[in-house]
Design a protein around this motif. Structure first.
Motif, PDB file in Angstrom:
ATOM      1  N   GLU A  79       0.845  -1.202   0.000  1.00  0.00           N
ATOM      2  CA  GLU A  79       0.000   0.000   0.000  1.00  0.00           C
ATOM      3  C   GLU A  79       0.876   1.247   0.000  1.00  0.00           C
ATOM      4  O   GLU A  79       1.905   1.286   0.655  1.00  0.00           O
ATOM      5  CB  GLU A  79      -0.927   0.015   1.218  1.00  0.00           C
ATOM      6  CG  GLU A  79      -2.012  -1.054   1.176  1.00  0.00           C
ATOM      7  CD  GLU A  79      -3.020  -0.897   2.302  1.00  0.00           C
ATOM      8  OE1 GLU A  79      -2.895   0.073   3.087  1.00  0.00           O
ATOM      9  OE2 GLU A  79      -3.924  -1.739   2.403  1.00  0.00           O
ATOM     10  N   GLN A  80       0.437   2.255  -0.744  1.00  0.00           N
ATOM     11  CA  GLN A  80       1.197   3.495  -0.873  1.00  0.00           C
ATOM     12  C   GLN A  80       0.621   4.572   0.038  1.00  0.00           C
ATOM     13  O   GLN A  80      -0.588   4.782   0.079  1.00  0.00           O
ATOM     14  CB  GLN A  80       1.159   3.964  -2.329  1.00  0.00           C
ATOM     15  CG  GLN A  80       1.897   5.264  -2.591  1.00  0.00           C
ATOM     16  CD  GLN A  80       2.005   5.574  -4.068  1.00  0.00           C
ATOM     17  OE1 GLN A  80       2.637   4.827  -4.821  1.00  0.00           O
ATOM     18  NE2 GLN A  80       1.412   6.669  -4.496  1.00  0.00           N
ATOM     19  N   SER A  81       1.503   5.242   0.770  1.00  0.00           N
ATOM     20  CA  SER A  81       1.088   6.337   1.658  1.00  0.00           C
ATOM     21  C   SER A  81       1.953   7.556   1.384  1.00  0.00           C
ATOM     22  O   SER A  81       3.180   7.464   1.410  1.00  0.00           O
ATOM     23  CB  SER A  81       1.238   5.934   3.134  1.00  0.00           C
ATOM     24  OG  SER A  81       0.416   4.832   3.450  1.00  0.00           O
ATOM     25  N   GLU A  82       1.310   8.695   1.114  1.00  0.00           N
ATOM     26  CA  GLU A  82       2.052   9.939   0.934  1.00  0.00           C
ATOM     27  C   GLU A  82       1.995  10.736   2.235  1.00  0.00           C
ATOM     28  O   GLU A  82       0.924  11.109   2.700  1.00  0.00           O
ATOM     29  CB  GLU A  82       1.477  10.785  -0.198  1.00  0.00           C
ATOM     30  CG  GLU A  82       2.293  12.066  -0.418  1.00  0.00           C
ATOM     31  CD  GLU A  82       1.764  12.944  -1.537  1.00  0.00           C
ATOM     32  OE1 GLU A  82       2.174  12.727  -2.692  1.00  0.00           O
ATOM     33  OE2 GLU A  82       0.947  13.841  -1.242  1.00  0.00           O
ATOM     34  N   ILE A  83       3.154  10.953   2.819  1.00  0.00           N
ATOM     35  CA  ILE A  83       3.258  11.720   4.056  1.00  0.00           C
ATOM     36  C   ILE A  83       3.801  13.110   3.719  1.00  0.00           C
ATOM     37  O   ILE A  83       4.782  13.231   2.976  1.00  0.00           O
ATOM     38  CB  ILE A  83       4.200  11.033   5.067  1.00  0.00           C
ATOM     39  CG1 ILE A  83       3.769   9.567   5.289  1.00  0.00           C
ATOM     40  CG2 ILE A  83       4.219  11.802   6.385  1.00  0.00           C
ATOM     41  CD1 ILE A  83       2.366   9.396   5.822  1.00  0.00           C
ATOM     42  N   GLN A  84       3.162  14.132   4.266  1.00  0.00           N
ATOM     43  CA  GLN A  84       3.601  15.502   4.019  1.00  0.00           C
ATOM     44  C   GLN A  84       3.701  16.255   5.336  1.00  0.00           C
ATOM     45  O   GLN A  84       2.798  16.214   6.166  1.00  0.00           O
ATOM     46  CB  GLN A  84       2.630  16.228   3.086  1.00  0.00           C
ATOM     47  CG  GLN A  84       3.025  17.673   2.795  1.00  0.00           C
ATOM     48  CD  GLN A  84       2.187  18.308   1.695  1.00  0.00           C
ATOM     49  OE1 GLN A  84       1.745  17.623   0.772  1.00  0.00           O
ATOM     50  NE2 GLN A  84       1.967  19.616   1.770  1.00  0.00           N
ATOM     51  N   CYS A  85       4.823  16.944   5.505  1.00  0.00           N
ATOM     52  CA  CYS A  85       5.053  17.759   6.694  1.00  0.00           C
ATOM     53  C   CYS A  85       5.316  19.195   6.255  1.00  0.00           C
ATOM     54  O   CYS A  85       6.221  19.440   5.450  1.00  0.00           O
ATOM     55  CB  CYS A  85       6.241  17.213   7.489  1.00  0.00           C
ATOM     56  SG  CYS A  85       6.568  18.107   9.036  1.00  0.00           S
ATOM     57  N   ASN A  86       4.525  20.124   6.772  1.00  0.00           N
ATOM     58  CA  ASN A  86       4.656  21.541   6.426  1.00  0.00           C
ATOM     59  C   ASN A  86       4.929  22.368   7.675  1.00  0.00           C
ATOM     60  O   ASN A  86       4.365  22.085   8.737  1.00  0.00           O
ATOM     61  CB  ASN A  86       3.361  22.085   5.797  1.00  0.00           C
ATOM     62  CG  ASN A  86       2.999  21.417   4.482  1.00  0.00           C
ATOM     63  OD1 ASN A  86       3.643  20.469   4.054  1.00  0.00           O
ATOM     64  ND2 ASN A  86       1.968  21.925   3.839  1.00  0.00           N
ATOM     65  N   LEU A  87       5.740  23.387   7.527  1.00  0.00           N
ATOM     66  CA  LEU A  87       5.926  24.357   8.600  1.00  0.00           C
ATOM     67  C   LEU A  87       6.032  25.754   8.012  1.00  0.00           C
ATOM     68  O   LEU A  87       6.878  26.007   7.153  1.00  0.00           O
ATOM     69  CB  LEU A  87       7.179  24.044   9.422  1.00  0.00           C
ATOM     70  CG  LEU A  87       7.434  25.027  10.570  1.00  0.00           C
ATOM     71  CD1 LEU A  87       6.348  24.908  11.634  1.00  0.00           C
ATOM     72  CD2 LEU A  87       8.808  24.824  11.190  1.00  0.00           C
ATOM     73  N   GLN A  88       5.166  26.635   8.480  1.00  0.00           N
ATOM     74  CA  GLN A  88       5.191  28.056   8.122  1.00  0.00           C
ATOM     75  C   GLN A  88       5.580  28.831   9.373  1.00  0.00           C
ATOM     76  O   GLN A  88       5.073  28.560  10.468  1.00  0.00           O
ATOM     77  CB  GLN A  88       3.802  28.507   7.642  1.00  0.00           C
ATOM     78  CG  GLN A  88       3.680  29.971   7.286  1.00  0.00           C
ATOM     79  CD  GLN A  88       4.139  30.301   5.891  1.00  0.00           C
ATOM     80  OE1 GLN A  88       3.939  29.516   4.978  1.00  0.00           O
ATOM     81  NE2 GLN A  88       4.765  31.464   5.719  1.00  0.00           N
ATOM     82  N   LYS A  96       0.382  15.333   7.385  1.00  0.00           N
ATOM     83  CA  LYS A  96      -0.743  14.704   6.695  1.00  0.00           C
ATOM     84  C   LYS A  96      -0.351  13.340   6.140  1.00  0.00           C
ATOM     85  O   LYS A  96       0.804  13.113   5.757  1.00  0.00           O
ATOM     86  CB  LYS A  96      -1.212  15.585   5.531  1.00  0.00           C
ATOM     87  CG  LYS A  96      -1.730  16.953   5.929  1.00  0.00           C
ATOM     88  CD  LYS A  96      -2.123  17.760   4.690  1.00  0.00           C
ATOM     89  CE  LYS A  96      -2.613  19.150   5.056  1.00  0.00           C
ATOM     90  NZ  LYS A  96      -2.978  19.927   3.849  1.00  0.00           N
ATOM     91  N   CYS A  97      -1.322  12.454   6.098  1.00  0.00           N
ATOM     92  CA  CYS A  97      -1.164  11.147   5.442  1.00  0.00           C
ATOM     93  C   CYS A  97      -2.245  11.036   4.382  1.00  0.00           C
ATOM     94  O   CYS A  97      -3.439  11.084   4.702  1.00  0.00           O
ATOM     95  CB  CYS A  97      -1.274  10.013   6.460  1.00  0.00           C
ATOM     96  SG  CYS A  97      -1.115   8.364   5.716  1.00  0.00           S
ATOM     97  N   ASN A  98      -1.808  10.935   3.122  1.00  0.00           N
ATOM     98  CA  ASN A  98      -2.744  10.882   1.992  1.00  0.00           C
ATOM     99  C   ASN A  98      -3.752  12.037   2.030  1.00  0.00           C
ATOM    100  O   ASN A  98      -4.943  11.864   1.780  1.00  0.00           O
ATOM    101  CB  ASN A  98      -3.470   9.537   1.958  1.00  0.00           C
ATOM    102  CG  ASN A  98      -2.520   8.384   1.690  1.00  0.00           C
ATOM    103  OD1 ASN A  98      -1.515   8.536   0.989  1.00  0.00           O
ATOM    104  ND2 ASN A  98      -2.818   7.213   2.244  1.00  0.00           N
ATOM    105  N   GLY A  99      -3.247  13.206   2.371  1.00  0.00           N
ATOM    106  CA  GLY A  99      -4.055  14.420   2.369  1.00  0.00           C
ATOM    107  C   GLY A  99      -4.853  14.679   3.622  1.00  0.00           C
ATOM    108  O   GLY A  99      -5.408  15.771   3.801  1.00  0.00           O
ATOM    109  N   LYS A 100      -4.908  13.698   4.541  1.00  0.00           N
ATOM    110  CA  LYS A 100      -5.675  13.859   5.773  1.00  0.00           C
ATOM    111  C   LYS A 100      -4.747  14.278   6.912  1.00  0.00           C
ATOM    112  O   LYS A 100      -3.779  13.593   7.217  1.00  0.00           O
ATOM    113  CB  LYS A 100      -6.389  12.559   6.138  1.00  0.00           C
ATOM    114  CG  LYS A 100      -7.303  12.688   7.345  1.00  0.00           C
ATOM    115  CD  LYS A 100      -8.043  11.377   7.615  1.00  0.00           C
ATOM    116  CE  LYS A 100      -8.958  11.506   8.826  1.00  0.00           C
ATOM    117  NZ  LYS A 100      -9.676  10.231   9.119  1.00  0.00           N
TER     118      LYS A 100
END
Length: 366
Positions: A79-88, A96-100
């Motif tokens: 299974e593919q999971s896109e993890i995103q970490c943002n800092l402003q 986020k994981c898969n946009g959530k």
């Protein structure tokens, strides 16, 4: 489990870098300060929601910029999971994981386990007990979310109890019932933490000794001891015995927040008698034992990050570690090194498949 893709935007000295990785060994080579270690730290962020090297998130934003964005695509159980970490700057970090978006970072911990071996690990041996507790806690939290919750609750209760003790002194009163409420909570959370730390170390020590024997050729006797006030004392009784001292110091003097992990060589503290090479072998063995333990607990091989670990190891020890990867002990491995010729020679001799990335000034050079 492996990391398929990674992108860094305004992260440390990387303006914009994109990678596609192999499933096994991936190497980053380049001069000191080129940005190799920053790539490993980006992977750590996506796994554990924080930097391995810098507590201050905002300091990981590229100089002159106002934000960073990290993205990674993990493959786990097909299974593919896109993890995103943002800092402003001026805002809260988001993950986020898969946009959530995660409501709590702790919900993410353990989903994509990781083990790091770095020159900065020397602080585990040389610095105070807080560093060693943090190492143990971080290791356990990746496979035991109940432990992580107990740890969070314990620290929150400890802070509240200490605030109450200060209030007693400032306002010159004493409320035994309120204090007992905090004591009961502290005992419940602390006992859980103590039991899990004990369990973790009991299972870790034998594996650690086996790895040390393989890496260091067993010239010396090494050991790890768990030092805790709860080893000999009932927590409830210990709190009662310490009450006068606590009220005087306005601080909780007993509990698992005072624990320590003692690292020994030939029955002496390794930080006093161990050479740099011996200490490095000790730490590598410790981390490999952690890797082994986590794999058994989670049923998946953690991603292994090796940051410039071959600096103070002779070629035989380096080849031994690489042989673990060749024999399938590790899953995906990321390596940084300043000496491309040396690492290529070792990997080619081991006949292991690898990807090589040359890093210069925060970017990839083809």
């Amino acid at each position: 489990m492996y990391l398929k893709k990674l992108s860094l935007l305004n992260f440390k000295n990387h303006s914009e870098s994109n990678f596609q990785f192999g499933k096994k060994v991936n190497c980053f080579v380049g001069d000191n300060g080129s940005g190799k270690t920053n790539i490993l730290d980006a992977i750590h962020y996506l796994s554990l929601s924080k930097s391995y090297f810098n507590k201050m998130d905002v300091q990981n934003i590229k100089f002159t910029e106002d934000f960073f964005i990290l993205k990674g695509v993990f493959i786990k159980a097909n299974e593919q999971s896109e993890i995103q970490c943002n800092l402003q700057k001026g805002e809260q970090k988001t993950l986020k994981c898969n946009g959530k978006r995660y409501k709590r970072f702790s919900d993410h911990i353990g989903g994509f386990p990781i083990v790091v071996i770095s020159p900065t690990d020397s602080n585990i041996i040389l610095d105070g007990s807080e560093i060693r507790r943090r190492y143990i806690d971080s290791s356990i939290a990746q496979y035991n979310r109940k432990y992580l919750k107990s740890l969070i609750d314990y620290n929150k209760t400890l802070k509240q109890r200490n605030t109450l003790l200060k209030s007693f002194a400032e306002k010159q009163y004493f409320d035994s019932l309120t204090l007992e409420t905090f004591d009961n909570q502290l005992i419940a959370f602390g006992t859980t933490i103590f039991k899990e730390r004990t369990h973790f170390l009991e299972l870790l020590i034998s594996v650690f000794k086996r790895y040390y024997a393989l890496i260091a050729n067993q010239r010396e006797v090494v050991d790890i001891r768990y030092s805790s006030q709860l080893n000999k004392n009932d927590f409830a009784q210990a709190l009662k015995n310490s009450l006068s001292k606590d009220r005087m110091s306005q601080y909780t003097n007993v509990g698992v927040h005072k624990d320590d992990i003692i690292f020994e060589m030939d029955n002496h503290p390794i930080k006093k008698i161990g050479s740099q090479g011996q200490q490095k072998s000790f730490l590598i063995s410790l981390k490999l034992a952690q890797f082994d333990f986590m794999e058994k607990q989670l049923g998946v091989k953690p991603i292994l990050l090796l940051d410039d670990i071959f600096d103070k190891l002779d070629e035989k020890r380096v080849e031994k570690i690489i042989s673990f990867a060749r024999e399938g002990f590790f899953g995906q491995v990321f390596i940084t090194d300043t000496n491309r010729d040396q690492i290529e020679k070792i990997l080619n001799t081991s006949r292991i498949k690898y990807e090589m990335f040359k890093i210069e000034n925060g970017g990839v050079v083809n």
